[in-house]
Design an enzyme around this catalytic site. Structure first.
Site, short mmCIF file in Angstrom:
data_model
loop_
_atom_site.label_atom_id
_atom_site.label_comp_id
_atom_site.label_asym_id
_atom_site.label_seq_id
_atom_site.Cartn_x
_atom_site.Cartn_y
_atom_site.Cartn_z
CD GLU A 1 9.18 -6.03 7.19
OE1 GLU A 1 8.98 -4.90 6.66
OE2 GLU A 1 8.89 -6.28 8.37
CE LYS B 1 -3.62 2.22 2.73
NZ LYS B 1 -4.52 2.12 3.87
NE ARG C 1 -6.67 -3.96 11.02
CZ ARG C 1 -6.09 -2.79 11.11
NH1 ARG C 1 -5.00 -2.53 10.41
NH2 ARG C 1 -6.57 -1.84 11.88
CG HIS D 1 -4.05 -35.89 16.46
ND1 HIS D 1 -4.07 -37.22 16.76
CD2 HIS D 1 -5.14 -35.67 15.66
CE1 HIS D 1 -5.10 -37.80 16.17
NE2 HIS D 1 -5.76 -36.88 15.49
C1 G6Q Z 1 -2.57 -3.66 7.82
C2 G6Q Z 1 -1.35 -3.13 8.37
C3 G6Q Z 1 -0.09 -3.84 7.92
C4 G6Q Z 1 0.32 -3.56 6.49
C5 G6Q Z 1 1.73 -4.06 6.25
C6 G6Q Z 1 2.20 -3.83 4.85
O1 G6Q Z 1 -3.68 -3.23 8.08
O2 G6Q Z 1 -1.27 -1.78 8.19
O3 G6Q Z 1 -0.18 -5.22 8.11
O4 G6Q Z 1 -0.57 -4.15 5.60
O5 G6Q Z 1 2.59 -3.44 7.16
O6 G6Q Z 1 2.15 -2.49 4.51
P1 G6Q Z 1 2.29 -2.05 3.01
O7 G6Q Z 1 1.16 -2.66 2.25
O8 G6Q Z 1 2.23 -0.55 3.03
O9 G6Q Z 1 3.60 -2.56 2.52
#
Ligand code: G6Q
Length: 551
Positions: A215, A209, A271, A387
């Site tokens: 990462e 986003k 999310r 289990h």
């Molecule tokens: C979701 C959070 C978080 C986010 C990730 C990735 O509601 O804000 O999980 O989706 O940190 O962020 P980017 O999509 O900006 O890389």
């Protein structure tokens, strides 16, 4: 503006606290004994879903009071505020419009007086064209071969939703395409994913986003380098890399062809974004038409949520039951137990939806809350969990409300497996509720030939106190439509709980903190000079790593 009401100051909360002392003492077995009609009374059919919540510690009065609580917390008003496009994510000054992404009808959705549907439809169309080209082989890699491997690079909301759905709907997948998800910055994740793939047949979806997440950018750079090392040229990148982001300039700066950028918007929380172009991997795997079925299922749940009286409203009922156990029974966790291997990633997906949304301790007026908010969400598919950790649910010291999920009809032709699976799906909630008394254990042991001495010694270990609550969610079959509806059901459940707990469910300051913390340490790892920053323990660990790397 969302109303700010401390739920514990409402009349219904007080009535619930009083009522809890009477009904809370009744066991589930007693509740069933006193009402022959209980199972029918406390269950609900909606389309292809059937929810039985009769194995919970409620009666009509509890449900009346819980619904009164929702009313006193102005839930109806809050729901309308979300659907009207008001900026209910107040700490980020954003509207919350993920429902617009699955609005397949002609109705407009307004944000600041502007209909957002045209831009949503444009991207949907872009997804349709692209996914069709890739699936039918018209989209070719740099050597002229069709795409076989799709690697989604993203983390958190840009990973968990699409990964859960792709795993969930793999039965409907294209026979040529394999979809992989790389999220962790640990090099092992991308290394092990790429080492069996060939660049000429691999398509990367860089999903972020913000397009600033450490990462994802690290994995995207590694993927690009791997592509070049494998023989791809810089000018071939546009055939193998697409981006899904709200930040078009950053995606372009990374080297993504503007034609290959699928846009989404700030009004979609990470999310809650699998319904946007973040779900491109899903459209690629199951085809655009089936992807729209997923949206349709969620859209139907949106209508149900917005239009159904509280008494028959699935997300609201499930939210209230969760509040009943969290705040009155003091339960600290909830287990999500899909008896459906395809839903392997559903508990992990829900962990984020629920805990990132409602793991908050500051209320909407900025004050600390005096009551519990989100329980810890965890789980694994049945029967595997039986289990391992079910032991604790049956005989541990905590009460753990469980949500059991299963399909009435299997996807595979292996119907005998499904009979075995379902027999466990029925047996576990029943056993959790009924338990096993000392008399029953004694009779069982006698029939097996144990002597008195052995019985007296072993009996306490074989008793099950029972009275453990559960909700059973049955769906006819795991179709894209049904999975869309179930996923939206839990999204709305999360929203309702946030409203009643008087917290902001759509921000995530804890995640933002994590994003900045590690950045300060990166330069400190690059040299051998002693560092003076941090606390003693962190400093020691950093020094230790440097030493261990040398030896
Ligand atoms: C979701 C959070 C978080 C986010 C990730 C990735 O509601 O804000 O999980 O989706 O940190 O962020 P980017 O999509 O900006 O890389």
């Amino acid at each position: 503006m969302l109303p700010t009401i401390d739920p514990t100051t409402t009349k219904s909360w007080k009535k619930l606290s009083n009522y809890f002392t009477s009904i809370g003492k009744q066991s589930l077995n007693q509740l069933f004994e006193s009402d022959n009609n209980r199972a029918q009374k406390f269950s609900l059919q909606w389309q292809n879903l059937f929810v039985d919540y009769s194995k919970t510690h409620i009666d009509e009065q509890t449900m009346r009071l819980l619904i009164e609580l929702a009313r006193e917390c102005h839930l109806a008003e809050a729901i309308e505020q979300m659907f009207r496009g008001e900026k209910i994510n107040q700490t980020q000054k954003r509207a919350v419009l993920h429902f617009a992404l699955r609005n397949l009808g002609d109705d407009p959705v307004f944000l600041d007086g502007r209909d957002v549907m045209p831009e949503i439809r444009t991207v949907r169309n872009q997804m349709k064209i692209f996914s069709t080209q890739v699936r039918n082989g018209d989209w070719k890699g740099y050597t002229g071969k069709p795409i076989r491997n799709i690697v989604n690079i993203g983390i958190g909301g840009s990973d968990l939703g699409p990964a859960m759905v792709c795993r969930g709907l793999q039965f409907y997948g294209h026979e040529r395409l394999r979809v992989f998800f790389v999220s962790n910055v640990d090099g092992g994740h991308i290394y092990e994913t790429l080492r069996h793939l060939n660049a000429e047949e691999t398509l990367f979806l860089i999903v972020s986003k913000s397009f600033t997440t450490q990462e994802t950018l690290a994995n995207a750079k590694t993927a690009r380098q791997w592509f070049i090392n494998q023989g791809g040229k810089a000018e071939d990148i546009s055939k193998h890399f697409v981006a899904i982001s709200t930040n078009t300039p950053a995606a372009m700066e990374f080297g993504i062809d503007p034609e290959n950028i699928f846009h989404f918007w700030d009004y979609v929380g990470g999310r809650f974004s699998l319904w946007s172009a973040v779900g491109l991997s899903i459209a690629l795997q199951i085809g655009y038409e089936s992807y729209e079925e997923l949206l349709k299922g969620a859209e139907a749940m949106d209508h149900h949520f917005r239009e159904t009286p509280f008494e028959n409203n699935l997300p609201i009922l499930l939210a209230l039951l969760s509040i009943w156990y969290t705040n009155f029974f003091d339960c600290a966790t909830e287990a999500i137990l899909p008896y459906d291997q395809y839903l392997e990633r559903f508990p992990a997906y829900l962990q984020q939806t629920i805990m990132e949304s409602n793991g908050k301790s500051i209320d909407r007026s900025g004050l600390p809350v005096s009551y519990k908010t989100s329980p810890v969400i965890w789980g694994e598919p049945g029967t595997n969990g039986q289990h391992s950790f079910y032991q604790l649910i049956h005989q541990g010291t905590q009460m753990i409300p469980c949500i059991f999920m299963a399909a009435a009809k299997p996807l595979t032709p292996l119907s005998e497996h499904h009979q075995l699976l379902l027999s466990n799906f029925f047996a576990q909630p029943e056993a959790l509720m009924k338990g096993k008394t000392a008399e029953e254990v004694r009779a069982e042991m006698l029939s097996k030939g144990f002597n008195e001495e052995e019985i007296n010694k072993l009996l306490p270990f074989r008793v099950f106190r029972g009275n453990i609550p559960s909700i059973s969610l049955l769906y006819q079959q795991l179709t894209p439509y049904n999975l869309g509806a179930i996923t939206a059901l839990f999204e709305h459940r999360t929203f309702v709980q946030g409203i009643i707990w008087n917290i902001f469910s759509f921000d995530q300051w804890g995640v933002e903190l994590g994003k900045s913390l590690a950045n300060n340490i990166i330069p400190e790892l690059a040299h051998d000079d002693p560092i003076q920053t941090h606390d003693g323990s962190t400093r020691q660990l950093i020094h230790k790593v440097k030493q261990m790397r040398k030896s």
